[in-house]
Write a protein that holds these residues in place. Sequence first.
Motif, mmCIF file in Angstrom:
data_model
loop_
_atom_site.group_PDB
_atom_site.id
_atom_site.type_symbol
_atom_site.label_atom_id
_atom_site.label_comp_id
_atom_site.label_asym_id
_atom_site.label_seq_id
_atom_site.Cartn_x
_atom_site.Cartn_y
_atom_site.Cartn_z
ATOM 1 N N ASN A 40 -6.760 4.640 -10.276
ATOM 2 C CA ASN A 40 -6.224 4.349 -8.941
ATOM 3 C C ASN A 40 -7.327 4.364 -7.898
ATOM 4 O OD1 ASN A 40 -3.619 4.025 -9.867
ATOM 5 N ND2 ASN A 40 -3.068 6.158 -9.492
ATOM 6 N N THR A 41 -8.287 5.270 -8.057
ATOM 7 C CA THR A 41 -9.393 5.363 -7.100
ATOM 8 C C THR A 41 -10.206 4.082 -7.097
ATOM 9 O OG1 THR A 41 -9.525 7.760 -7.420
ATOM 10 C CG2 THR A 41 -11.448 6.678 -6.460
ATOM 11 N N ASN A 44 -8.187 1.162 -5.593
ATOM 12 C CA ASN A 44 -8.148 1.232 -4.136
ATOM 13 C C ASN A 44 -9.483 0.819 -3.519
ATOM 14 O OD1 ASN A 44 -5.482 2.053 -4.119
ATOM 15 N ND2 ASN A 44 -6.004 4.231 -4.138
ATOM 16 N N GLU A 48 -9.959 -2.358 -0.955
ATOM 17 C CA GLU A 48 -10.585 -2.193 0.362
ATOM 18 C C GLU A 48 -11.784 -3.125 0.509
ATOM 19 O OE1 GLU A 48 -11.477 1.880 1.292
ATOM 20 O OE2 GLU A 48 -9.468 2.527 0.686
#
Length: 58
Positions: A40-41, A44, A48
């Motif tokens: 998930n990191t 994300n 971004e």
Amino acid sequence: MECFCERKETYELKVEEDVGADPIWCNQCGCNLEIGPISNTLTNELIEWVNRYGEWID
């Protein structure tokens, strides 16, 4: 990851920004791949990064 190569999978990825597409591409056939399965990191961070890319176009 599945793509359009003869082998139907790739382990050679290219990370490249594009408006309206996920930033992961097959380095062999050029197929745009969906983000995942990654953390998930990292997902994300990639999202971004892509969003910042589109800022200068607008």
